[in-house]
Each structure stands twice: as C-alpha cells, then as structure tokens.
Design a protein around this motif. Structure first.
Motif, PDB file in Angstrom:
ATOM      1  N   LYS A 269      -3.367  11.488  -5.648  1.00 38.62           N
ATOM      2  CA  LYS A 269      -3.233  11.465  -4.184  1.00 38.62           C
ATOM      3  C   LYS A 269      -4.233  10.474  -3.612  1.00 38.62           C
ATOM      4  O   LYS A 269      -5.423  10.761  -3.517  1.00 38.62           O
ATOM      5  CB  LYS A 269      -3.494  12.862  -3.606  1.00 38.62           C
ATOM      6  N   LEU A 270      -3.722   9.319  -3.251  1.00 38.52           N
ATOM      7  CA  LEU A 270      -4.631   8.266  -2.779  1.00 38.52           C
ATOM      8  C   LEU A 270      -4.796   8.267  -1.269  1.00 38.52           C
ATOM      9  O   LEU A 270      -5.803   7.806  -0.749  1.00 38.52           O
ATOM     10  CB  LEU A 270      -4.126   6.896  -3.238  1.00 38.52           C
ATOM     11  N   GLN A 271      -3.792   8.795  -0.571  1.00 36.43           N
ATOM     12  CA  GLN A 271      -3.819   8.704   0.890  1.00 36.43           C
ATOM     13  C   GLN A 271      -5.075   9.362   1.467  1.00 36.43           C
ATOM     14  O   GLN A 271      -5.670   8.865   2.415  1.00 36.43           O
ATOM     15  CB  GLN A 271      -2.553   9.348   1.476  1.00 36.43           C
ATOM     16  N   ARG A 272      -5.496  10.467   0.847  1.00 35.75           N
ATOM     17  CA  ARG A 272      -6.675  11.173   1.394  1.00 35.75           C
ATOM     18  C   ARG A 272      -7.907  10.280   1.355  1.00 35.75           C
ATOM     19  O   ARG A 272      -8.766  10.346   2.238  1.00 35.75           O
ATOM     20  CB  ARG A 272      -6.924  12.456   0.593  1.00 35.75           C
ATOM     21  N   TRP A 273      -7.998   9.407   0.327  1.00 39.51           N
ATOM     22  CA  TRP A 273      -9.159   8.525   0.241  1.00 39.51           C
ATOM     23  C   TRP A 273      -9.062   7.394   1.248  1.00 39.51           C
ATOM     24  O   TRP A 273     -10.068   6.933   1.783  1.00 39.51           O
ATOM     25  CB  TRP A 273      -9.299   7.960  -1.178  1.00 39.51           C
TER      26      TRP A 273
ATOM     27  N   GLN B  28       0.825  -1.199   0.000  1.00 36.97           N
ATOM     28  CA  GLN B  28       0.000   0.000   0.000  1.00 36.97           C
ATOM     29  C   GLN B  28       0.866   1.258   0.000  1.00 36.97           C
ATOM     30  O   GLN B  28       0.621   2.198  -0.757  1.00 36.97           O
ATOM     31  CB  GLN B  28      -0.897  -0.021   1.245  1.00 36.97           C
ATOM     32  N   ALA B  29       1.893   1.258   0.877  1.00 41.64           N
ATOM     33  CA  ALA B  29       2.735   2.447   0.983  1.00 41.64           C
ATOM     34  C   ALA B  29       3.422   2.741  -0.348  1.00 41.64           C
ATOM     35  O   ALA B  29       3.514   3.909  -0.766  1.00 41.64           O
ATOM     36  CB  ALA B  29       3.768   2.233   2.081  1.00 41.64           C
TER      37      ALA B  29
ATOM     38  N   SER C 154       1.464   9.246  -6.019  1.00 44.01           N
ATOM     39  CA  SER C 154       1.504  10.676  -5.725  1.00 44.01           C
ATOM     40  C   SER C 154       2.539  11.358  -6.616  1.00 44.01           C
ATOM     41  O   SER C 154       2.435  12.541  -6.893  1.00 44.01           O
ATOM     42  CB  SER C 154       1.797  10.911  -4.247  1.00 44.01           C
ATOM     43  N   SER C 155       3.499  10.590  -7.121  1.00 40.35           N
ATOM     44  CA  SER C 155       4.498  11.190  -8.002  1.00 40.35           C
ATOM     45  C   SER C 155       3.894  11.571  -9.343  1.00 40.35           C
ATOM     46  O   SER C 155       4.448  12.377 -10.072  1.00 40.35           O
ATOM     47  CB  SER C 155       5.661  10.223  -8.209  1.00 40.35           C
ATOM     48  N   VAL C 156       2.760  11.006  -9.695  1.00 41.81           N
ATOM     49  CA  VAL C 156       2.092  11.438 -10.925  1.00 41.81           C
ATOM     50  C   VAL C 156       0.811  12.194 -10.577  1.00 41.81           C
ATOM     51  O   VAL C 156      -0.102  12.290 -11.381  1.00 41.81           O
ATOM     52  CB  VAL C 156       1.784  10.263 -11.889  1.00 41.81           C
TER      53      VAL C 156
ATOM     54  N   CYS D  22      -3.073  -5.857   0.147  1.00 44.44           N
ATOM     55  CA  CYS D  22      -1.847  -6.175  -0.580  1.00 44.44           C
ATOM     56  C   CYS D  22      -1.268  -7.460  -0.028  1.00 44.44           C
ATOM     57  O   CYS D  22      -1.029  -7.575   1.179  1.00 44.44           O
ATOM     58  CB  CYS D  22      -0.823  -5.061  -0.406  1.00 44.44           C
ATOM     59  N   PHE D  23      -1.106  -8.436  -0.874  1.00 46.26           N
ATOM     60  CA  PHE D  23      -0.456  -9.664  -0.452  1.00 46.26           C
ATOM     61  C   PHE D  23       0.069 -10.375  -1.677  1.00 46.26           C
ATOM     62  O   PHE D  23      -0.368 -10.138  -2.800  1.00 46.26           O
ATOM     63  CB  PHE D  23      -1.399 -10.582   0.333  1.00 46.26           C
ATOM     64  N   ARG D  24       1.025 -11.227  -1.424  1.00 46.10           N
ATOM     65  CA  ARG D  24       1.544 -12.046  -2.522  1.00 46.10           C
ATOM     66  C   ARG D  24       0.501 -13.121  -2.831  1.00 46.10           C
ATOM     67  O   ARG D  24      -0.050 -13.724  -1.912  1.00 46.10           O
ATOM     68  CB  ARG D  24       2.851 -12.716  -2.117  1.00 46.10           C
TER      69      ARG D  24
END
Lengths: 102, 595
Positions: B340-344, B327-328, B335-337, B354-356
């Motif tokens: 901004k997902l963190q706000r959601w 996730q991080a 955010s580099s493009v 997130c997992f293998r």
C-alpha cells in the motif's frame, strides 16, 4: 554644372545647413590630419553652409555612445538627414565625397 | 560510522599541475558550478579567454554568469560589451536565471555597453584605428573599476569594416591592451567553417580557449564544454556536458569527480525478510547502489516498491522515478500484491516522478533528478527502469550520466535502487555498462517449464557482505514478495507447481514412512504384550511347581511316617486275613531302613 565651385554649391544648397561632427582622440596626428582634410573639403564645397563640431573622446568618452563610435577618426553627417558616417583621416577625398553624398 | 579517504580529483589536478608547471598561473574563479574544477581554478587572471561555439550554445549566458558571479561572489566588478543583443534583451534573458542586471548597474558594479554595429554603414576614407572602442571600453572599465570584461561577440566588427587588415591588427592591439590593464576578459566568437571562429580571432586570443557545443543525438540535445587550450595550466581535456538550469550554468561531471564518498556500515532493510537474510545481515548498506535486473514481468518494480514501502515504514523518505508507469498505475498495481503505497504518498514520505525519458535530454534528466532530490532529501531513490534511458542517449552517454547520478547519490548517503529491463535472451549483457557502478546486483530471472513461468531471484554480487549463493523462488503474494527455497533435484531446479508437487510428494512420502513406523511400533507393543503374557504364564507354572515342591519339602518326615503307618495299617488289615507277625516284621524292616 560641369564644374562644381563653392559658389555653385552655395546656390544649390542654399536652404541646407550641413551639420558635421568629427570624433577625434586628443591631438593625435591622425585626428589633426582629419580635421584639416575636412575643413578644406567643406571650404571647397560647403562654404558658409556648414558647421563642424569636434568631439574629443579622450576628454568625453561617454559621448562615443551616442553615435556608436568605434573607429577614430569618425565623421558623422548629422544634417542633412539621413545620418552618414565616414571613418579615417579623410585623406581620400573622393571617398569622403561619396560618403557624404557631396 | 563514516570514513573518508583517498585522493580526490581536485588533489589529482593539483598534483598534475604542480608537476607539469613550475610556478602557478594566477586564476580568476568563474564561480560557475563545475567550470572552476575543470579549469583547475578558473580562467587565466588578467588575460583574455576565447569562448567559442555555434549559435545558441550558451556562450552569452556563460559569459554573463562569469561577470555576475564575479560581482556577487568575488567582489570583482565587470563590464559587458554587447555587440549583438541590446541591454533590454540581455536583461530580460538573464532575469529568468535570477540575475538582476539593472540593480547591479545601479550599484555601480556592472556596466553594460551595447555597441550597435550596422553592416556597411560606414565609408572608409583614409587611415583609422579603433581608439573609439578603446576609449569606450576604458571609460566603462573605469566607471565601475572593472576586473572582468566580456566582449560578446567581437567578430561582429568584421561586418562593419571593409578593411579587415586594419581591423585584425586593431583587435590584436585590443587584446594586448586588455592584458596590459590586467583585466580578465572573455571574448566570445561564433564557430566558423572548419575554424573555431568565423574570422580566426583565436589567433589573437591564445591563452585559453573554451569550446561550447550543442549536439543532438537521437533527438536529444546535450550541451558540452571543452577546454581546448589553456596555456601554462593543466586542465581537464574531456568534453563535459553542461546545463543551463534555473540557477545558471552547471558543468556536470564535477559534482563528485573523485571517489570520496563517506561509507556507512548501517544496513537498510529491503522490505523482504528473506532477502535481508540472503544479503547477510539485514539488507543493503545505506548509501549503496543496488541494481535489480531482469526480463519483463519478473517483479523488478514490485521489489522496488516493497523497498520503498519498507523505507517509508521506518519513517524515512523515498523518491520513485518511474519511466514506464504513472503514479496511479504503480499505486494500483502494487496494492494488488499488498503493498500500500498511497498512505506513504499521503504522509509525504513517498514522492513519485513519472515521465517518459524522452521528455528530457540526459543532462536535463540528471539535472532534474538532482533538483528533486535536493528538495525532497530522500534516503532512498528508485529509478525504474534505467534501461529506458537508453532511448534518450547512447550506451556510453547513459553510463556516464548514471555514473554521475551514482556519485551524486552516494555523496549524499542516499541508497539507490535501479532496475534494468533486459532482453530475455540476453539477460546480462545489457547491464554491463552500469554493473561496475553498483554495489549489489540482484538478478530476477523467469523460468519456463511445465507450461508455466516462474520467477527466480539471486544475488549476483554484493560488495562487502557475505551474501547467499542460493537461488530462491520469487513469489508475488497478497502480502507482497516472498522468497521460497527452490527444489534442486535430479531433474534440475524445480519451481512453481513442480516445486509444490515435489513438496507434496515429499510430504506424502513422509506420511507413509510415519505410518510404517507407527505400525512397527504397534507390532512391537503387541509383541511386548505377548511376550509379557507368555512370561507371566511361565511364571505361574513355575510358581505352581515351586509351591508343590515347597509343600513337599515341608511335609517330608510326616510322609514317611504316614507311609509307615499306611503299611502298618495295610498289614494290620491283611493280618486280619493272615498272621500278625508279618506286619511286625514289616514294621521292623521300616525301622531298620529309616535311619
């Protein structure tokens, strides 16, 4: 002791009381036969030293749990320890004696 | 606007059943998710069913669930006869699934009888039968008024009795006896060598046979269930994967076996305005399934992230399953493009899982997804990338699992976006397994040339919408994704700096043309000025002449008189030197000529 007689056994097992329980299902021929076979065997080898309790599972099916009874008839040697089980109408005397270590 | 139509699998089974069999076999529903659909309504009522499989395949649990659901859902009390596990073990084992056996026992609706069979404990001396067992079972059945019974695992008896001939005939009698009593029975048996059960009891239990299996393929284990036989009834013949989850067993393909999804005309924005317009009118259909495929680094995840961003921006929930990044990492990278997902995430609108893929087997994966989706109720689900699941199972398995996922998501009207990672030299082949499942397929390609690599995007298919056939260049900017027209010229498709160069060239060509036109306009203006000047000069000349003529015309008669006067004057002047009359004759001549 080349020959086992009732008296010999009585002497040998003087201090021991054999406590036997026979599980039957009602008055079925097999059950009746088993009781008769057991009785004569005990009279022959354990005269005066045994007690037979007959448990009729038709009347008391809940008692089957205690000794985990599946087959009918089942003979359980409660005493002397260890506990032993013999199934069948006990017509095969040799096997009964082996089973009971008699 | 929703619509539902077509023939469901349930109806199909019904149709086949009535066609293949006259009169319907009474059935006992198991209440186990999916199993009743596979069996066309449950197990044969009042008959024994054999449930067999290798150790650890879930026989005991399935049988127990059959009993418990019978009690709790269908008000059919039951008896569990355990030859293998003690009551305490059984209770503990199913407590984790939320089944409270002691409570059911206390309520008088469940009887558990543990029969301890010790191998070789009994001496056989003469004839015997299993009346003891019959009486025990009868007592247990009567104690709760049981309609269902489970015998787990009856073959243990073969270890206890040496006379198997008697045992076999007694077992045969037992099953007949259970049938007579009208009890629906489940008999479990362990798989033998080349036979369904170790001692071949399938000979005696022949109405219905269910085989469970537990297979490990590429380190991932999957449990499967198959109806081997169901006398007098139609049944599903496939191997169905099943799971032991938190709420018991679920046989999985059954979530939505028929294509009975309600469909929506509503569109949801892709988050990329230009892509929305490429898809006709405003984006994907709500509840549709979208596949974005492409090679590594083509921007698939970014497209997915932007879709999530747009979803959350509308106040809807999105769920992102990531198999390659944490996730991080995703939050940072996006955010580099400018996404901004963190706000959601903070707002509770976006959830990452997130997992293998190798963490869970395929079925467990499907189960986990269904659970997460059920809890969070998102309107959009992203799986990035589904091709990673191929590490867990074979292609056919993955495709079967995805089919069920798609059915599950569609059944809930959830828009799904899957990405697949393709090998660069085999861009399309890898997707064939799932392509028929998806409604919209976007292909992101990378193009190499002129020492650079650029991204192209196009809509390969999009069911039910008039979509653009154009290839667009896919740009990752500081404000997310932008799509630009590519330059198609004699040299082929130009992208990146080549496209920019082409654009610049066209711009400069334009400028040049503009200059030329301006010059010509100035020239024309000058020429107009010079023409106007010339015209003015001519006009002036003309006017001068006209003036002269005018004045001449107006002075016409006096002129004649003047000339006459002049002559007279001349004559008079000459007369001063000669005779007078000559001047008089001149004057006379003039008079004569004048009229």
């Amino acid at each position: 002791m080349n020959e086992i007689t009732g008296a010999d056994v009585a002497v040998t097992l003087d201090e021991e009381i054999w406590y036997l329980r026979l599980y039957v299902a009602g008055e079925s021929p097999r059950s009746v036969r088993a009781f008769a076979n057991l009785k004569s065997l005990c009279e022959a080898h354990l005269a005066g030293h045994y007690e037979i309790e007959v448990v009729d599972l038709v009347e008391h099916p809940e008692l089957a749990r205690g000794d985990d009874i599946l087959a009918i008839p089942t003979l359980v040697r409660r005493l002397p320890q260890p506990l032993r089980k013999i199934i069948g109408d006990l017509s095969d005397t040799e096997r009964v004696r082996v089973g009971l270590r008699l | 606007m929703t619509a539902t139509n077509g023939t469901g699998a349930g109806q199909l089974l019904q149709t086949l059943r009535s066609a293949s069999h006259v009169g319907s076999l009474p059935k006992t529903p198991t209440g186990i998710s999916g199993l009743d659909e596979v069996t066309g309504g449950g197990l044969p009522r009042g008959r024994p069913t054999l449930l067999c499989g290798p150790a650890g395949c879930g026989k005991t649990l399935l049988a127990m669930e059959f009993l418990i659901r019978g009690i709790t859902q269908f008000n059919e009390p039951g008896v569990f006869v355990a030859f293998e596990e003690s009551v305490e073990d059984l209770t503990a084992n199913v407590a984790s699934l939320g089944f409270d056996l002691p409570q059911l026992e206390a309520d008088g609706r469940l009887a558990i009888d543990h029969i301890n069979v010790v191998r070789g404990e009994m001496e056989e001396a003469g004839d015997w039968d299993l009346d003891g067992l019959f009486l025990r079972l009868g007592a247990a059945i009567d104690s709760v008024g049981a309609k269902r019974i489970v015998i787990d695992t009856i073959e243990t008896l073969f270890g206890a009795f040496s006379n198997t001939d008697v045992l076999r005939s007694e077992l045969h009698r037992l099953f007949g006896w259970l049938k007579e009593r009208g009890i629906t029975a489940v008999i479990t048996g362990e798989r033998g060598d080349g036979t369904l059960t170790r001692h071949g009891i399938e000979e005696y239990v022949s109405d219905c046979v269910i085989v469970l299996d537990h297979r490990v393929t590429e380190q991932a284990s999957t449990r499967r269930l198959r109806i081997l036989k169901y006398r007098g009834s139609f049944h599903g013949t496939n191997e169905y994967p099943f799971l032991i989850g938190e709420a018991g067993i679920s046989v999985l393909p059954i979530t939505s076996p028929g294509l009975l999804h309600s469909v929506s005309d509503e569109r949801v924005s892709t988050g990329v305005a230009r892509l929305d317009s490429m898809l006709g009118n405003g984006g994907f259909y709500r509840g549709s399934t979208v596949l974005v495929s492409g090679a590594a680094g083509t921007g698939k995840s970014t497209l997915a992230a932007q879709f999530c961003d747009a979803t959350c921006g509308r106040g809807e929930r999105a769920m992102y399953f990531a198999f390659a990044e944490s996730q991080a990492e995703i939050v940072r990278n996006m955010s580099s493009v400018g996404i901004k997902l963190q706000r959601w995430v903070d707002a509770g609108l976006l959830q990452f899982h997130c997992f293998r893929p190798s963490l869970l087997g395929l079925e467990a994966h499907l189960f986990a997804m269904q659970k997460f989706v059920g809890e969070f109720a998102p309107s959009v689900v992203v799986k990035d990338p589904v091709s990673d699941l191929l590490r867990v199972g074979t292609g056919a398995d993955v495709s079967a699992m995805l089919t069920r996922q798609v059915d599950f998501l569609k059944g809930r009207g959830i828009t799904a976006l899957f990405t697949t990672l393709n090998a660069p030299n085999d861009p399309v082949q890898a997707d064939q397994q799932i392509v028929s499942l998806v409604d919209t397929w976007l292909l992101v390609k990378s193009m190499e040339g002129n020492g650079e690599h650029n991204r192209l995007l196009y809509v390969l298919k999009s069911r039910g919408m008039a979509h653009s056939n154009q290839i667009r260049e896919f740009l990752l900017t500081n404000q997310g994704i932008e799509l630009a027209d590519v330059y198609v010229g004699p040299q082929g498709v130009l992208t990146g700096s080549a496209r920019q160069a082409q654009e610049a060239k066209e711009a400069s060509d334009g400028t040049a043309r503009l200059g030329d036109l301006e010059r010509r306009r100035v020239n024309l203006e000058r020429r107009r000025e010079s023409v106007e000047a010339q015209t003015a000069t001519l006009w002036r000349a003309f006017e001068d002449e006209a003036d002269v003529v005018e004045s001449l015309l107006s002075d016409g008669s006096t002129g004649t008189e003047d000339r006459a006067k002049q002559r007279v004057e001349q004559g008079r002047l000459r007369r001063s030197d000669a005779d007078e009359p000559e001047s008089a004759s001149d004057a006379r001549d003039i008079h004569v000529r004048t009229p």
